[in-house]
Design a protein around this motif. Structure first.
Motif, short mmCIF file in Angstrom:
data_model
loop_
_atom_site.label_atom_id
_atom_site.label_comp_id
_atom_site.label_asym_id
_atom_site.label_seq_id
_atom_site.Cartn_x
_atom_site.Cartn_y
_atom_site.Cartn_z
N LEU A 245 -3.30 4.93 -0.58
CA LEU A 245 -3.78 4.07 -1.66
C LEU A 245 -3.65 2.61 -1.24
N ASN A 246 -4.77 1.93 -1.23
CA ASN A 246 -4.86 0.53 -0.83
C ASN A 246 -4.57 -0.36 -2.04
N SER A 247 -3.83 -1.44 -1.84
CA SER A 247 -3.47 -2.31 -2.97
C SER A 247 -4.36 -3.54 -3.10
N GLU B 91 1.45 5.41 1.00
CA GLU B 91 1.02 6.50 1.88
C GLU B 91 1.88 7.73 1.58
N ALA C 34 -7.98 8.34 -7.87
CA ALA C 34 -6.60 8.40 -7.37
C ALA C 34 -5.81 9.48 -8.10
N GLU D 179 -8.09 -3.67 -2.12
CA GLU D 179 -9.47 -3.37 -1.74
C GLU D 179 -10.44 -4.41 -2.28
N CYS E 246 0.86 -1.19 0.00
CA CYS E 246 0.00 0.00 0.00
C CYS E 246 0.90 1.24 0.00
N LYS F 273 -9.37 4.66 -10.35
CA LYS F 273 -8.10 5.15 -10.90
C LYS F 273 -8.21 6.63 -11.21
N GLY G 90 -7.99 5.96 -1.55
CA GLY G 90 -8.31 5.32 -2.82
C GLY G 90 -7.73 3.93 -2.85
N HIS G 91 -7.97 3.21 -3.93
CA HIS G 91 -7.35 1.89 -4.09
C HIS G 91 -6.83 1.73 -5.50
N MET G 92 -5.84 0.84 -5.64
CA MET G 92 -5.13 0.69 -6.91
C MET G 92 -5.48 -0.59 -7.65
#
Length: 273
Positions: A85-87, A10, A61, A89, A8, A58, A26-28
């Motif tokens: 950003l969470n990897s 930060e 983000a 989710e 993740c 995306k 957000g998430h990736m």
């Protein structure tokens, strides 16, 4: 580092404090299997971006990145921002959840960078989510020699799929999906083992409780004699229904969007799928 999970990310604004004025989340990751990006690579055509997951946060983000850059470039009072950003989710955020909750406790405001729907509907609610893992234990037998001595785990699984999908009520915001199934060893053998994974989304906790009661009843009273069912999993996230404060915030966004010609709007069907 767990090799099954990407790291993740930060980002903290310069001179950040122990507490953050704004937390941007957000998430990736996407739901697409490996190889999709090679088959459908990212590209820009006529000022529009295309590629796997482009619309699944995306854009949000990217917006967060530009927003942080804008704060820096304006030279105005720079708030303390944490951009996270969470990897994973899409897998339920099992590893990231404690990290995200810790950031939220140190932040005054949290904004989830979920983009609007294609028609402009703002996303300001989220359904609760639940995952069940089902394992069916039957009795093996030869389908030609002694099928009467067997108990098919696949047959039991088939009944469960039908019964679980019957519980879906789109108007009430409840939907179930048996998304993964497996079982059996050969075509001429009564299946001793079968497995399934179930995804459930709901807007009220009572809905999840009613589904859970139905599942327990099916465990106690199998459709196929002597087949035993094991259940694991449960509720991973409660529903996030809109508060008056979040609705007021969305109305402010709506008013600003109208001035700039952006067709954002509060959605009639507000639930996040």
């Amino acid at each position: 580092m767990d090799p099954d999970f990407a790291p993740c990310l930060e980002f903290l604004s310069p001179g950040h404090a122990a507490e953050h004025d704004i937390l941007l989340l957000g998430h990736m990751d996407t739901v697409f299997p490996k190889g999709t990006a090679q088959a459908r690579p990212f590209h820009i055509d006529n000022n529009r971006a295309y590629g796997p997951g482009v619309m699944d946060m995306k854009s949000g983000a990217l917006f967060g990145l530009y927003l942080a850059h804008l704060f820096k470039e304006t030279g105005e009072a720079f708030p303390s921002i944490c951009f996270a950003l969470n990897s994973h989710e899409e897998l339920g955020s099992a590893r990231a959840r404690p990290w995200i909750e810790g950031l939220a406790r140190r932040s005054h405001i949290a904004l989830i960078l979920e983009p609007a729907r294609a028609n402009g509907d703002l996303v300001f609610e989220r359904k609760g989510s639940c995952r069940y893992n089902l394992t069916f234990h039957g009795k093996a037998a030869h389908s030609g020699v002694n099928p009467q001595d067997g108990a098919s785990a696949i047959n039991e699984l088939a009944h469960w799929i039908i019964e679980l999908h019957k519980l879906t009520d789109f108007d009430a915001g409840l939907n179930l999906n048996v998304g993964l199934v497996s079982g059996g060893t050969s075509v001429n053998a009564i299946a001793e083992l079968a497995e399934a994974k179930v995804d459930m989304r709901f807007v009220e906790n009572d809905q999840a409780l009613r589904v859970d009661e139905r599942i327990k009843a099916m465990v106690e009273h199998p459709f196929t004699d002597t087949v035993r069912t094991e259940i694991s999993g449960g509720i991973s996230r409660p529903p996030m229904n809109a508060s008056e404060e979040s609705l007021a915030f969305c109305r402010r966004i709506d008013a600003i969007a109208q001035k700039t010609g952006i067709a954002n709007r509060l959605a009639k069907n507000r639930w996040r799928i």
